[in-house]
Design a protein around this motif. Structure first.
Motif, PDB file in Angstrom:
ATOM      1  N   PRO A   7       0.819  -1.064   0.103  1.00  0.00           N
ATOM      2  CA  PRO A   7       0.015   0.005   0.103  1.00  0.00           C
ATOM      3  C   PRO A   7       0.869   1.275   0.080  1.00  0.00           C
ATOM      4  N   ARG A   8       2.091   1.054  -0.262  1.00  0.00           N
ATOM      5  CA  ARG A   8       3.105   2.432  -0.082  1.00  0.00           C
ATOM      6  C   ARG A   8       2.847   3.068  -1.380  1.00  0.00           C
ATOM      7  N   GLY A   9       3.092   4.624  -1.255  1.00  0.00           N
ATOM      8  CA  GLY A   9       2.955   5.290  -2.638  1.00  0.00           C
ATOM      9  C   GLY A   9       2.463   6.551  -2.231  1.00  0.00           C
ATOM     10  N   PRO A  10       2.146   7.381  -3.454  1.00  0.00           N
ATOM     11  CA  PRO A  10       1.815   8.737  -2.905  1.00  0.00           C
ATOM     12  C   PRO A  10       0.512   8.747  -2.343  1.00  0.00           C
ATOM     13  N   VAL A  11      -0.460   7.938  -2.827  1.00  0.00           N
ATOM     14  CA  VAL A  11      -1.657   8.018  -2.032  1.00  0.00           C
ATOM     15  C   VAL A  11      -1.605   7.262  -0.538  1.00  0.00           C
ATOM     16  N   ALA A  12      -1.578   8.198   0.490  1.00  0.00           N
ATOM     17  CA  ALA A  12      -1.072   7.681   1.852  1.00  0.00           C
ATOM     18  C   ALA A  12      -2.146   6.870   2.585  1.00  0.00           C
ATOM     19  N   ARG A  13      -3.584   7.311   2.184  1.00  0.00           N
ATOM     20  CA  ARG A  13      -4.564   6.827   2.996  1.00  0.00           C
ATOM     21  C   ARG A  13      -5.653   6.259   1.991  1.00  0.00           C
ATOM     22  N   GLY A  14      -6.607   5.195   2.376  1.00  0.00           N
ATOM     23  CA  GLY A  14      -7.562   4.631   1.721  1.00  0.00           C
ATOM     24  C   GLY A  14      -8.622   5.631   1.907  1.00  0.00           C
ATOM     25  N   GLN A  15      -9.459   6.045   0.727  1.00  0.00           N
ATOM     26  CA  GLN A  15     -10.685   6.898   0.939  1.00  0.00           C
ATOM     27  C   GLN A  15     -11.878   6.151   0.414  1.00  0.00           C
ATOM     28  N   PHE A  16     -12.914   6.265   1.045  1.00  0.00           N
ATOM     29  CA  PHE A  16     -14.132   5.513   0.751  1.00  0.00           C
ATOM     30  C   PHE A  16     -15.254   6.521   1.055  1.00  0.00           C
ATOM     31  N   HIS A  17     -15.734   7.192  -0.010  1.00  0.00           N
ATOM     32  CA  HIS A  17     -16.721   8.364  -0.186  1.00  0.00           C
ATOM     33  C   HIS A  17     -17.994   7.718  -0.642  1.00  0.00           C
ATOM     34  N   THR A  61     -20.766   5.387  -4.699  1.00  0.00           N
ATOM     35  CA  THR A  61     -19.668   4.964  -4.054  1.00  0.00           C
ATOM     36  C   THR A  61     -18.388   5.181  -4.717  1.00  0.00           C
ATOM     37  N   ILE A  62     -17.371   5.944  -4.011  1.00  0.00           N
ATOM     38  CA  ILE A  62     -15.971   6.139  -4.699  1.00  0.00           C
ATOM     39  C   ILE A  62     -14.932   5.552  -3.563  1.00  0.00           C
ATOM     40  N   ASN A  63     -14.146   4.850  -4.527  1.00  0.00           N
ATOM     41  CA  ASN A  63     -13.050   4.184  -3.515  1.00  0.00           C
ATOM     42  C   ASN A  63     -11.678   4.397  -4.105  1.00  0.00           C
ATOM     43  N   VAL A  64     -10.921   5.001  -3.137  1.00  0.00           N
ATOM     44  CA  VAL A  64      -9.371   5.152  -3.564  1.00  0.00           C
ATOM     45  C   VAL A  64      -8.492   4.324  -2.471  1.00  0.00           C
ATOM     46  N   MET A  65      -7.669   3.221  -3.094  1.00  0.00           N
ATOM     47  CA  MET A  65      -6.847   2.463  -2.283  1.00  0.00           C
ATOM     48  C   MET A  65      -5.504   3.085  -2.109  1.00  0.00           C
ATOM     49  N   PRO A  66      -5.086   2.944  -0.784  1.00  0.00           N
ATOM     50  CA  PRO A  66      -3.644   3.425  -0.880  1.00  0.00           C
ATOM     51  C   PRO A  66      -2.794   3.093  -1.859  1.00  0.00           C
ATOM     52  N   GLY A  67      -1.823   3.805  -2.088  1.00  0.00           N
ATOM     53  CA  GLY A  67      -0.553   3.337  -2.968  1.00  0.00           C
ATOM     54  C   GLY A  67      -0.614   4.238  -4.203  1.00  0.00           C
ATOM     55  N   HIS A  68      -0.810   3.788  -5.124  1.00  0.00           N
ATOM     56  CA  HIS A  68      -0.528   4.306  -6.522  1.00  0.00           C
ATOM     57  C   HIS A  68      -1.906   5.111  -6.980  1.00  0.00           C
TER      58      HIS A  68
END
Ligand code: FES
Ligand SMILES: [Fe+2]
Length: 353
Positions: free
Chosen positions: A240-250, A257-264
């Motif tokens: 999960p490492r990368g510029p996106v530090a946190r998971g986002q679930f809106h 639903t909008i999902n962003v996994m941590p990482g790239h």
């Protein structure tokens, strides 16, 4: 915040009552902005795609003048669907009796209309509905009087951008469909808490810190946000490492639903659509950043699939209890399930309207 000992859920029979679904269609889905598809599907003049909002068929069209428009996808003649799927056309022709509409919705021709003295083409264009885009995401709203998309989204685009996501740079990867033997609200409510994560998503919980102190739950007027930081000592197959530090679930009311996994850079977005009182369909459009490594992407998608498969079981199992008539209502944890309380508040507000 005042302490509330017990917060009641909405009545359990609202998850299995056809009369409630009819009200939800009229008072919620016919009045709200819903994710319909992608701007790239309607980039070229004459391109269109068919979609739905709350059981209402809609067609989104890019006009010859480059204007994005949307119409009820229901023929003014005898009600057939005019378009199916997606593609590119000079006009929109109904396959039933060949009434032909311009890309701006006006009725251009109806066979034999010239033989009918009283036939007035000008009255019989496709009914317009609202359409707008947030970056690459196209939303429709059947209600012509509804507030504009941007005003309704509020701070959501800024939050997504703050995660380090440049929406303009994302490329579309794939659309994934899923179905549930459950009422649409069970799917939304399952999305809106991570109280079940530690118990039911062991793989996810090894990567994302789902503890009550670390995991953020933030309701806003029309959307809710969950932020899940990566564990300091994460483990598993997904890095999960990368510029996106946190998971986002809106969650954008009533059903996106909008999902962003941590990482790239990555994002998935799509609607939760009631197809019956106890059946629901979802799709998610997956997008990735321009230079995301294929092996990483595969791991992330497998990680995401695992969570999704675990959720299907939870959701369908909840429906069986909810529908049973054994209990009248349940109880929410005011903190850990505050986004569900917010969702149910919006639901009650809309149905009372
Ligand atoms: S229903 Fe569309 S042309 Fe007759
Ligand atoms: Fe889940």
């Amino acid at each position: 915040m005042a302490t509330v000992a017990n917060v009641r859920t909405i009545p359990f029979d609202w998850y299995a009552d056809p009369a409630v679904l009819r009200q939800e269609r009229d008072r919620i889905f016919r009045r709200t902005w819903q994710y319909a598809g992608r701007a790239d599907q309607v980039a070229a003049p004459g391109s269109f795609f068919a979609c739905e909002a709350g059981g209402i068929p809609i067609v989104v069209v890019r006009g010859r003048d480059e204007e994005l428009r949307a119409f009820l996808n229901v023929c003014r003649h005898r009600g057939s669907l005019v378009c199916e799927g997606e593609g590119r056309r000079e006009t929109l022709q109904c396959p039933y009796h060949a009434w032909t509409y311009e890309l701006d919705g006006s009725l251009r021709a109806a066979p034999r209309a010239d033989r009918e003295a009283a036939f007035d083409r000008s009255e019989l264009g496709l009914r317009p509905v609202q359409v707008d885009a947030w970056g690459p995401f196209v939303f429709v709203n059947p209600d012509p009087a509804a507030a504009p998309l941007a005003a309704t989204l509020g701070e959501l685009p800024r939050l997504v951008a703050a995660a380090g996501l440049d929406l303009g740079a994302l490329r579309f990867l794939k659309r994934v469909h899923s179905t549930y033997e459950a009422n649409w609200k069970v799917c939304c409510e399952n999305f809106l808490e991570c109280y079940h994560c530690q118990v039911a998503h062991p793989g996810f919980s090894k990567v994302v810190d789902v503890s009550a102190d670390a995991y953020v739950l933030e309701p806003s007027r029309w959307f809710s946000t969950q932020l899940g930081p990566v564990r300091e000592r994460w483990s598993g197959d997904f890095d999960p490492r990368g510029p996106v530090a946190r998971g986002q679930f809106h969650f954008f009311w009533p059903n996106a639903t909008i999902n962003v996994m941590p990482g790239h850079p990555n994002l998935s977005i799509g609607p939760v659509v009631p197809t019956g009182v106890e059946t629901t369909a979802r799709f998610l459009d997956y997008y990735v950043g321009p230079d995301v490594d294929a092996a990483w992407l595969e791991e992330m998608l497998a990680f995401d699939d695992q969570v999704g498969a675990e959720d299907v079981v939870l959701i369908e199992r909840a429906q069986k209890g909810l529908r049973s008539g054994g209990l009248e209502h349940g109880h929410l944890l005011p903190e850990s399930e505050r986004l569900i309380a917010h969702f149910q508040g919006l639901l009650v507000e809309a149905l009372a309207d």
